[in-house]
Motif scaffolding. Structure first.
Motif, mmCIF file in Angstrom:
data_model
loop_
_atom_site.group_PDB
_atom_site.id
_atom_site.type_symbol
_atom_site.label_atom_id
_atom_site.label_comp_id
_atom_site.label_asym_id
_atom_site.label_seq_id
_atom_site.Cartn_x
_atom_site.Cartn_y
_atom_site.Cartn_z
ATOM 1 N N ALA A 124 46.711 -52.313 -63.641
ATOM 2 C CA ALA A 124 45.457 -51.478 -64.319
ATOM 3 C C ALA A 124 46.040 -50.252 -65.067
ATOM 4 O O ALA A 124 46.428 -49.280 -64.589
ATOM 5 C CB ALA A 124 44.523 -51.019 -62.905
ATOM 6 N N GLU A 125 45.931 -50.300 -66.451
ATOM 7 C CA GLU A 125 46.176 -49.345 -67.192
ATOM 8 C C GLU A 125 45.112 -48.366 -67.466
ATOM 9 O O GLU A 125 44.134 -48.773 -68.162
ATOM 10 C CB GLU A 125 46.742 -49.974 -68.687
ATOM 11 C CG GLU A 125 48.105 -50.737 -68.514
ATOM 12 C CD GLU A 125 48.289 -51.426 -69.704
ATOM 13 O OE1 GLU A 125 49.069 -50.679 -70.501
ATOM 14 O OE2 GLU A 125 47.874 -52.510 -70.099
ATOM 15 N N GLU A 126 45.368 -47.149 -66.989
ATOM 16 C CA GLU A 126 44.564 -46.110 -67.208
ATOM 17 C C GLU A 126 44.821 -44.878 -67.525
ATOM 18 O O GLU A 126 45.844 -44.624 -67.435
ATOM 19 C CB GLU A 126 43.514 -46.077 -65.772
ATOM 20 C CG GLU A 126 43.050 -47.179 -65.234
ATOM 21 C CD GLU A 126 41.725 -47.650 -65.875
ATOM 22 O OE1 GLU A 126 41.001 -46.945 -66.691
ATOM 23 O OE2 GLU A 126 41.087 -48.921 -65.888
ATOM 24 N N THR A 153 49.666 -45.357 -66.225
ATOM 25 C CA THR A 153 49.278 -45.299 -67.528
ATOM 26 C C THR A 153 50.004 -46.449 -68.256
ATOM 27 O O THR A 153 51.195 -46.892 -67.796
ATOM 28 C CB THR A 153 49.874 -43.845 -68.107
ATOM 29 O OG1 THR A 153 51.348 -43.824 -68.040
ATOM 30 C CG2 THR A 153 49.101 -42.581 -67.478
ATOM 31 N N SER A 154 49.524 -46.555 -69.638
ATOM 32 C CA SER A 154 50.318 -47.507 -70.561
ATOM 33 C C SER A 154 51.925 -46.945 -70.585
ATOM 34 O O SER A 154 52.797 -48.065 -70.790
ATOM 35 C CB SER A 154 49.627 -47.850 -71.690
ATOM 36 O OG SER A 154 48.222 -48.280 -71.774
ATOM 37 N N ARG A 183 47.024 -59.987 -53.354
ATOM 38 C CA ARG A 183 47.013 -59.124 -54.637
ATOM 39 C C ARG A 183 47.222 -57.909 -54.495
ATOM 40 O O ARG A 183 46.589 -57.155 -53.745
ATOM 41 C CB ARG A 183 45.637 -59.807 -55.199
ATOM 42 C CG ARG A 183 45.355 -59.131 -56.663
ATOM 43 C CD ARG A 183 44.325 -59.880 -57.022
ATOM 44 N NE ARG A 183 43.750 -59.820 -58.696
ATOM 45 C CZ ARG A 183 42.963 -58.568 -59.039
ATOM 46 N NH1 ARG A 183 42.317 -57.711 -58.312
ATOM 47 N NH2 ARG A 183 42.891 -58.506 -60.328
ATOM 48 N N ILE A 184 47.640 -57.157 -55.297
ATOM 49 C CA ILE A 184 47.834 -55.694 -55.490
ATOM 50 C C ILE A 184 47.658 -55.362 -56.602
ATOM 51 O O ILE A 184 47.948 -55.885 -57.954
ATOM 52 C CB ILE A 184 49.410 -55.327 -55.304
ATOM 53 C CG1 ILE A 184 50.035 -55.846 -53.758
ATOM 54 C CG2 ILE A 184 49.563 -53.906 -55.465
ATOM 55 C CD1 ILE A 184 51.638 -55.568 -53.855
ATOM 56 N N VAL A 185 46.548 -54.492 -56.901
ATOM 57 C CA VAL A 185 46.299 -53.963 -58.110
ATOM 58 C C VAL A 185 46.990 -52.600 -58.070
ATOM 59 O O VAL A 185 46.975 -51.623 -57.500
ATOM 60 C CB VAL A 185 44.651 -53.599 -58.032
ATOM 61 C CG1 VAL A 185 44.233 -52.973 -59.461
ATOM 62 C CG2 VAL A 185 43.908 -54.856 -57.917
ATOM 63 N N ALA A 207 48.760 -46.251 -57.192
ATOM 64 C CA ALA A 207 48.644 -45.764 -58.282
ATOM 65 C C ALA A 207 49.964 -44.743 -58.557
ATOM 66 O O ALA A 207 50.159 -44.072 -57.741
ATOM 67 C CB ALA A 207 47.513 -45.194 -58.887
ATOM 68 N N LEU A 208 50.618 -44.838 -60.018
ATOM 69 C CA LEU A 208 51.499 -43.660 -59.970
ATOM 70 C C LEU A 208 50.962 -42.686 -60.889
ATOM 71 O O LEU A 208 50.406 -42.829 -61.894
ATOM 72 C CB LEU A 208 52.451 -44.520 -60.911
ATOM 73 C CG LEU A 208 53.361 -45.440 -60.145
ATOM 74 C CD1 LEU A 208 54.245 -46.291 -61.263
ATOM 75 C CD2 LEU A 208 53.957 -45.293 -58.954
ATOM 76 N N ALA A 209 51.149 -41.527 -60.345
ATOM 77 C CA ALA A 209 50.594 -40.174 -61.019
ATOM 78 C C ALA A 209 51.627 -39.099 -60.533
ATOM 79 O O ALA A 209 52.373 -39.205 -59.642
ATOM 80 C CB ALA A 209 49.142 -39.896 -60.547
ATOM 81 N N TYR A 210 51.148 -38.016 -61.079
ATOM 82 C CA TYR A 210 52.087 -36.700 -60.891
ATOM 83 C C TYR A 210 51.477 -35.545 -60.040
ATOM 84 O O TYR A 210 52.262 -34.522 -59.663
ATOM 85 C CB TYR A 210 52.478 -36.233 -62.358
ATOM 86 C CG TYR A 210 53.406 -36.848 -63.173
ATOM 87 C CD1 TYR A 210 54.645 -36.988 -62.712
ATOM 88 C CD2 TYR A 210 52.818 -37.508 -64.195
ATOM 89 C CE1 TYR A 210 55.560 -37.781 -63.462
ATOM 90 C CE2 TYR A 210 53.488 -38.532 -64.865
ATOM 91 C CZ TYR A 210 54.958 -38.606 -64.587
ATOM 92 O OH TYR A 210 55.671 -39.145 -65.264
ATOM 93 N N ARG A 211 50.297 -35.888 -59.450
ATOM 94 C CA ARG A 211 49.660 -35.047 -58.446
ATOM 95 C C ARG A 211 48.652 -35.948 -57.659
ATOM 96 O O ARG A 211 48.246 -36.891 -57.952
ATOM 97 C CB ARG A 211 49.044 -33.804 -59.017
ATOM 98 C CG ARG A 211 47.659 -34.168 -59.900
ATOM 99 C CD ARG A 211 47.266 -32.860 -60.415
ATOM 100 N NE ARG A 211 45.823 -33.290 -61.251
ATOM 101 C CZ ARG A 211 45.095 -32.289 -61.831
ATOM 102 N NH1 ARG A 211 45.528 -31.220 -61.744
ATOM 103 N NH2 ARG A 211 44.126 -32.634 -62.450
#
Length: 300
Positions: free
Chosen positions: A126-128, A99-100, A93-95, A145-149
């Motif tokens: 996980a939409e956060e 963002t949406s 399982r991968i969480v 998680a995908l983020a910009y920093r």
């Protein structure tokens, strides 16, 4: 074996800032969570949190203990994943946190490919809020998680996607400049924005920071600014109001000759580098590596 449940409970208390809020997140009763914390503090012989009126704050001892909990939990999960991957890479399982808005662009383009390669691996979304993602990875509640920093030394950020940010030009101005719908237009002079109405995302969002930085760097004083929390609404409002807005490439998908005119600003390219966050030193399963490579293969 480590008491993983107690570690998760303690980390959730620290993140939520109160026993009540943590209990709601964990779906446990507030008295049970309070007893767990009191018993742990008795075992250690010191308080882990300052009991303030508004928010629980870690004591110096609490900071040390929480840091150790994060490290122990990360190692335990990493070892578990590595052993499971060795035994059977087709399960797990991968969480995956994002963002949406990012999910809307990204998931439909990788979902089928991922499950074709790993049909037995559950991909949980996980939409956060962007500001919450790093903390969820740090607490091991989210695997990737995908983020910009990258926030903090406990995390690593692997570049996965470079997203160009475009200027959306209102249809009246686009017609005047001979621009076509879509992204295939020549860059425009930044002075086109001087005194012009703008629609921007509300402060605190990555796109708003990029827009503010650009206007400041270019020395542009725009006209009235309308704010919204939604990127799609920003695009629609800008067209209705005859205003400009800034649009990320992932939201500017080709529409076969339809849609607003988009272009870059001459001499000021705007880019967003999307990173895949995970805990530093954590073992990445074959399924997780494949997922990251799928995202890298996308083009906004």
């Amino acid at each position: 074996m480590i008491d993983e449940r107690r570690i998760r409970y303690l980390l959730t208390i620290a993140d939520a800032g109160s026993i009540t809020a943590a209990a709601e997140r964990l779906y446990v009763t507030q008295p049970a969570l309070s007893r767990m914390l009191i018993n742990l503090e008795r075992e250690l012989g010191c308080e882990l949190f300052h009991r303030g009126r508004r928010r629980l704050r870690p004591t110096p001892a609490g900071e040390i203990y929480l840091r150790g909990c994060r490290e122990v939990l990360a190692v335990a999960l990493s070892v578990r994943d590595e052993i499971a991957d060795l035994r059977d890479e087709s399960r797990g399982r991968i969480v995956f946190g994002m963002t949406s808005f990012t999910a809307e662009f990204l998931l439909p383009r990788i979902w089928a490919d991922f499950h074709e390669r790993f049909p037995g691996v559950e991909l949980a979304l996980a939409e956060e809020r962007m500001s919450d993602l790093a903390g969820l990875v740090r607490q091991s509640e989210v695997d990737l998680a995908l983020a910009y920093r990258v926030d903090g030394d406990e995390l690593e950020g692997e570049p996965v996607l470079s997203d160009t940010v475009y200027l959306q030009v209102p249809s009246s101005k686009a017609a005047e400049l001979g621009m076509s719908p879509g992204r295939g237009n020549a860059p425009v002079d930044a002075r086109i924005l001087e005194g012009a109405p703008l629609v921007l995302l509300k402060p605190g969002r990555n796109m708003r920071a990029l827009a503010d930085d650009a206007l400041h760097a270019l020395g542009i004083a725009p006209g009235p600014v309308t704010e919204t929390a939604n990127m799609h609404i920003a695009c629609e409002l800008a067209e209705l109001a005859g205003a400009f807005t800034f649009v990320p490439g992932m939201a500017a998908q080709p529409q076969r000759g339809r849609g607003p005119a988009l272009c870059e600003i001459e001499g000021y390219p705007m880019r967003r580098e999307l990173l895949c966050l995970h805990r530093r030193g954590r073992y990445l399963t074959r399924a997780e590596r494949h997922l990251i490579e799928l995202v890298k293969g996308l083009r906004p």
